[in-house]
Write a protein that holds these residues in place. Structure first.
Motif, PDB file in Angstrom:
ATOM      1  N   GLU A 236       0.841  -1.197   0.000  1.00 31.37           N
ATOM      2  CA  GLU A 236       0.000   0.000   0.000  1.00 31.37           C
ATOM      3  C   GLU A 236       0.874   1.244   0.000  1.00 31.37           C
ATOM      4  OE1 GLU A 236      -3.155   0.030   2.882  1.00 31.37           O
ATOM      5  OE2 GLU A 236      -3.811   2.040   2.319  1.00 31.37           O
ATOM      6  N   GLN A 237       0.460   2.235  -0.794  1.00 34.42           N
ATOM      7  CA  GLN A 237       1.087   3.562  -0.757  1.00 34.42           C
ATOM      8  C   GLN A 237      -0.028   4.565  -0.595  1.00 34.42           C
ATOM      9  OE1 GLN A 237       4.239   4.933  -3.592  1.00 34.42           O
ATOM     10  NE2 GLN A 237       3.785   3.012  -4.616  1.00 34.42           N
ATOM     11  N   ALA A 238       0.129   5.484   0.357  1.00 36.22           N
ATOM     12  CA  ALA A 238      -0.943   6.459   0.588  1.00 36.22           C
ATOM     13  C   ALA A 238      -0.396   7.707   1.282  1.00 36.22           C
ATOM     14  CB  ALA A 238      -2.033   5.833   1.458  1.00 36.22           C
ATOM     15  N   PRO A 239      -1.075   8.837   1.098  1.00 38.19           N
ATOM     16  CA  PRO A 239      -0.730  10.013   1.902  1.00 38.19           C
ATOM     17  C   PRO A 239      -0.895   9.675   3.384  1.00 38.19           C
ATOM     18  CG  PRO A 239      -2.232  10.607   0.121  1.00 38.19           C
ATOM     19  CD  PRO A 239      -2.177   9.108   0.158  1.00 38.19           C
ATOM     20  N   VAL A 240      -0.068  10.278   4.231  1.00 37.66           N
ATOM     21  CA  VAL A 240       0.020   9.816   5.614  1.00 37.66           C
ATOM     22  C   VAL A 240      -1.315   9.901   6.365  1.00 37.66           C
ATOM     23  CG1 VAL A 240       0.902  12.015   6.565  1.00 37.66           C
ATOM     24  CG2 VAL A 240       1.481   9.848   7.682  1.00 37.66           C
ATOM     25  N   GLU A 241      -2.074  10.998   6.200  1.00 39.11           N
ATOM     26  CA  GLU A 241      -3.344  11.105   6.947  1.00 39.11           C
ATOM     27  C   GLU A 241      -4.299  10.008   6.482  1.00 39.11           C
ATOM     28  OE1 GLU A 241      -2.999  13.746   4.439  1.00 39.11           O
ATOM     29  OE2 GLU A 241      -1.235  14.294   5.611  1.00 39.11           O
ATOM     30  N   ARG A 242      -4.301   9.811   5.170  1.00 43.05           N
ATOM     31  CA  ARG A 242      -5.197   8.816   4.603  1.00 43.05           C
ATOM     32  C   ARG A 242      -4.862   7.420   5.129  1.00 43.05           C
ATOM     33  NH1 ARG A 242      -9.231   7.592   0.374  1.00 43.05           N
ATOM     34  NH2 ARG A 242      -9.358   5.362   0.794  1.00 43.05           N
ATOM     35  N   LEU A 243      -3.565   7.120   5.226  1.00 46.48           N
ATOM     36  CA  LEU A 243      -3.170   5.790   5.681  1.00 46.48           C
ATOM     37  C   LEU A 243      -3.626   5.543   7.120  1.00 46.48           C
ATOM     38  CD1 LEU A 243      -0.984   3.444   4.564  1.00 46.48           C
ATOM     39  CD2 LEU A 243       0.001   4.101   6.752  1.00 46.48           C
ATOM     40  N   PHE A 244      -3.491   6.568   7.954  1.00 45.37           N
ATOM     41  CA  PHE A 244      -3.881   6.380   9.347  1.00 45.37           C
ATOM     42  C   PHE A 244      -5.402   6.396   9.516  1.00 45.37           C
ATOM     43  CE2 PHE A 244       0.582   7.128  10.004  1.00 45.37           C
ATOM     44  CZ  PHE A 244       0.883   6.360  11.128  1.00 45.37           C
ATOM     45  N   GLU A 245      -6.104   7.187   8.692  1.00 45.39           N
ATOM     46  CA  GLU A 245      -7.560   7.280   8.838  1.00 45.39           C
ATOM     47  C   GLU A 245      -8.300   6.132   8.180  1.00 45.39           C
ATOM     48  OE1 GLU A 245      -8.717  11.082   7.291  1.00 45.39           O
ATOM     49  OE2 GLU A 245      -7.562  12.074   8.888  1.00 45.39           O
TER      50      GLU A 245
END
Ligand SMILES: Nc1ncnc2c1ncn2[C@@H]1O[C@H](COP(=O)(O)OP(=O)(O)OP(=O)(O)O)[C@@H](O)[C@H]1O
Ligand SMILES: [Mg+2]
Length: 335
Positions: A236-245
């Motif tokens: 998975e690759q994601a912007p940091v806020e998106r990954l945590f949310e």
């Protein structure tokens, strides 16, 4: 969309040891944008360091890059000659490691070690290089930089030594810095300071940073985007806020679910039931299937066909059949 600074596609780095083949990196896809901080996380042995060394083309025998492409700043790194790559290393892509004192030359004054870069790579004279070095020591927060420039590595604390490593790594203003667990050997409070410095310096220079870590707390503190590795691949690759949310891959959800929230100073990747598969076999299906609590029915695609990388939005990619609504619906209908 700006073009990525670094674009890795289908990278495979295998080790051909006496006791068999280890597919340490086995199809890594990864992008780093100009000026961004990418956190590269995953359990021990999943291939983070080998990925980093592959970008530097520093994988030693019996390891070898056997497939894929690494595009950096519009060049194909894997087709550069050894001398062209030596030019890229240090000047355009720099790397810092976990143990700063091991990386520093014990018998050379630290100021000299920084000045060397300017003398050798930029053709500066001694006096100008020494002056630059002192400026860099000040920029990485070393107190009394003129005096400290004359110190030997053993006279520095661990945190100061890592600051010096950061100064050396950034001295030639590389476009990309790869930091492999740069603060794991440091005390917790010093860790936070060094990480903040690393981010601040990279942002100030416009240098992209790949920060390799086990520690999701570190990722939350420093990264703009995150790549999660599992068994030799990025899942998975994601912007940091998106990954945590809203983590999309069941493995990422497992990692985040395993963070103790209350009273935890240092959330870490901890237990998900089961083990990382050995990297010596040929795998069919998804590598995480055996440990996945969310996998589709037994005998489904999850077990028989490797999931592709599925784009889910800007900067958001997931290697999981569940992220493909059509595939997931079809399987549910069969269940
Ligand atoms: N020189 C080598 N010879 C054989 N196998 C190797 C070699 N170097 C690494 N490997 C294997 O490659 C795999 C990935 O290792 P790597 O060091 O990249 O993991 P990592 O994600 O950095 O782990 P850690 O978090 O512990 O640093 C491991 O299975 C490891 O045993
Ligand atoms: Mg490692």
């Amino acid at each position: 969309m700006t073009e990525p600074l670094l674009s890795i596609e289908g990278l495979k780095t295998h080790f051909f040891g006496y006791d068999g083949l280890v597919r340490a990196v086995d199809g890594v896809d990864l992008e780093v944008n100009p000026g961004e901080v990418l956190g590269l996380v995953g359990e021990s042995g999943c291939g983070k360091t080998v990925t980093a060394l592959s970008v530097m083309r520093l994988v030693d025998a019996p390891g070898r890059i056997v497939g894929g492409t690494i595009r950096f700043d519009r060049r194909d790194l894997l087709s550069l000659s050894a001398s062209e790559m030596a030019q890229v290393r240090g000047a355009e892509i720099a790397m810092i490691f976990q143990q700063p004192k091991v990386s520093l030359n014990p018998v050379m004054r630290v100021g000299r070690q920084i000045a060397e870069q300017f003398i050798r790579r930029r053709g500066m004279d001694e006096a100008a290089a020494w002056k630059e070095a002192i400026g860099l020591l000040a920029a990485v927060g070393i107190p009394a930089p003129e005096a400290k420039a004359r110190a030997y590595p053993h006279e520095l604390s661990g945190g100061q030594a890592q600051r010096v490593m950061i100064a050396i790594a950034l001295s030639l203003k590389p476009k990309l810095l790869i930091a492999d667990e740069p603060t794991t050997a440091l005390d917790v409070t010093v860790q936070a300071q060094v990480l903040a410095l690393l981010r601040e310096r990279c942002k100030a220079l416009g240098t992209s940073l790949i920060l390799v870590t086990h520690d999701l707390g570190v990722v939350a503190q420093v990264a703009d985007r995150v790549a999660v590795m599992y068994a030799g691949q990025v899942v998975e690759q994601a912007p940091v806020e998106r990954l945590f949310e809203a983590p999309e891959h069941p493995y990422t959800r497992g990692l985040l679910g395993s963070i103790p929230v209350l009273g935890a100073l240092k959330p870490r990747l901890v237990e998900i039931p089961g083990n990382v598969p050995t990297l010596d076999g040929v795998s069919v299906g998804c590598r995480f299937a055996a440990r996945c609590g969310e996998r589709l029915r037994v005998g489904s695609r999850c077990e028989t066909e490797a999931p592709p990388v599925i784009a889910r939005g800007p900067g958001l990619q997931v290697r999981c059949w569940l992220a493909d609504p059509a595939a997931a619906d079809k399987e549910r209908a069969l269940a």
